[in-house]
Design an enzyme around this catalytic site. Sequence first.
Site: not given
Length: 556
Positions: A190, A292, A328, A416, A439-440, A450, A487
């Site tokens: 975050h 999102r 998404r 992902e 990220n994933d 992560r 993304c």
Amino acid sequence: MEQTQVLNGTPVVGGKAYGPAVWPGERPVYDASTAETIAEDEREVETKRFADAASAVAGRLRDRASHASGAAAEVLSATAGLAEDRGWVGAASKLIKKGTPAPAAAVSATEQFAAMFTKLGGLMAERVTDLNDVRDRVVAELTGVPEPGVPEPEEPSVLLADDLAPADTAGLDPAKITALVTRLGGPTSHTAIIARQLGIPCVVAVNGLGSVPAGTAVLVDGTAGTLEIEPDEESARAGVAESRRMAEAAAAWSGPGRTADGQQVAVLANVADGASARTATKYPVEGVGLFRTELAFLDRADAPSIDEQIALYREVIDAFPGQKVVIRTLDAGSDKPLKFVTQLNEANPALGVRGNRIATEHPEIRASQLDAIAAAAEASGAAPWVMAPMIASAEEAAEFAGEVRRRGLFAGVMIEVPAAAILAPAILAEVDFVSIGTNDLTQYTMAADRMSAELAALTDPWQPAALTLIATVARAGQTLDKPVGVCGEAAADPLLACVLVGLGVTSLSTAPAAAAAVGARLSQVTVQQCRAAADAALATSSPAAARAAVSKVLAD
């Protein structure tokens, strides 16, 4: 001359900042072991006192969320939900009814849930910092001490912390806090995501950070991932000034996205709601690459109605009339549970029923969402692209694409999961486009949480293994002549953006504040240079080596 001490970490947001170090204010200290038992006739009142404190904390967090946008609003809303989580509140209330004072109950319930989250690992472990923050705020409310948080320095300063809760990072003033440096956290934490949104340098996973006292002059280099302690002031300020000149030059970029030799690369925005979409229009983006939709579903006792969803989707679509908008579908489950759905108590939620997998047991949730998106598209005369998260096979991709196309929309999926990257040719044959969530993808590829500071180097998006999988997906897109976007947070790194384009990625979706820097960097390089940079990165064996190799190629 004495050599300046330099601490190394994982670079997250580029740029330089110089100033005195500041640390967050003290968290409330409460020794639960010395708490006296509450008399039986006072326990009901004490239970209500706890509930009122939790509700007050949640209310303040939601109020801050209502004045924020994008990722900041999303994480503040999620943290507010934790303050009123039925499991946590229930565990604390049960303790109070046995005679435990409310502050001690908050501490004990948090220890119980933190241990469970940590054992589960993955995305659930990410919530421990958030939960501890909620505990401290509730304890402060109960004991009548000031709510913890980040100080308001009188001069521009560098914020150092073990870790930062979303409620802290989401409320930062970038004019006062000019950089973030943490001992814990990873490149997709975050803290990192909101630092990108604020556009300030950020370095995470810095060993030895605790030895730097408040007031120490420090120089942060978010590109190199370093914290220089008591550097030469003149050279430090010169470095910051040069960094700002480069940032101002980048900020002057107004799009559209294309390389120096004219190849188009759409630079898009990541948004979470209508407010963040309208804010994104102030930046040089060409549409939305990731909308999102979780905000419409999280922290609700019942599912949002079709009309509520239509209104939400219209706000984002209408903010970008005639431009690309990629929506998404619900990415809930794991660390983002739905209150109106009974979900299994999974041993490893990060590998469990999340994203598109929720549709297996609850097809009505996805069906109503697709109906609402289609209605919003028809009402606005737009043609949004729709993609599903957590797709792992061509069969899943085909099933989702069928549902989307029946409603007259463009169908895509998120890449992902490593399996999806490996099977990219088969998956792309079933859909109109894909978007890579780095990220994933990096987390799952490297089998590394992560949020783990110890494993931050493994979850670095510059990992050659992750880049190799991205290359596999991009090649499949080129072969089938279908768009391949990125993304994840990797798209917000100007240097890495050049590599991604060299691999064959056709669009980049970032936090809006990062768009100008990415677009400006791409405008300075040719496609051939990007390909050479990509080849150089793939030939290395570590993120640091990849960064160095690409920097050299593009400098040459």
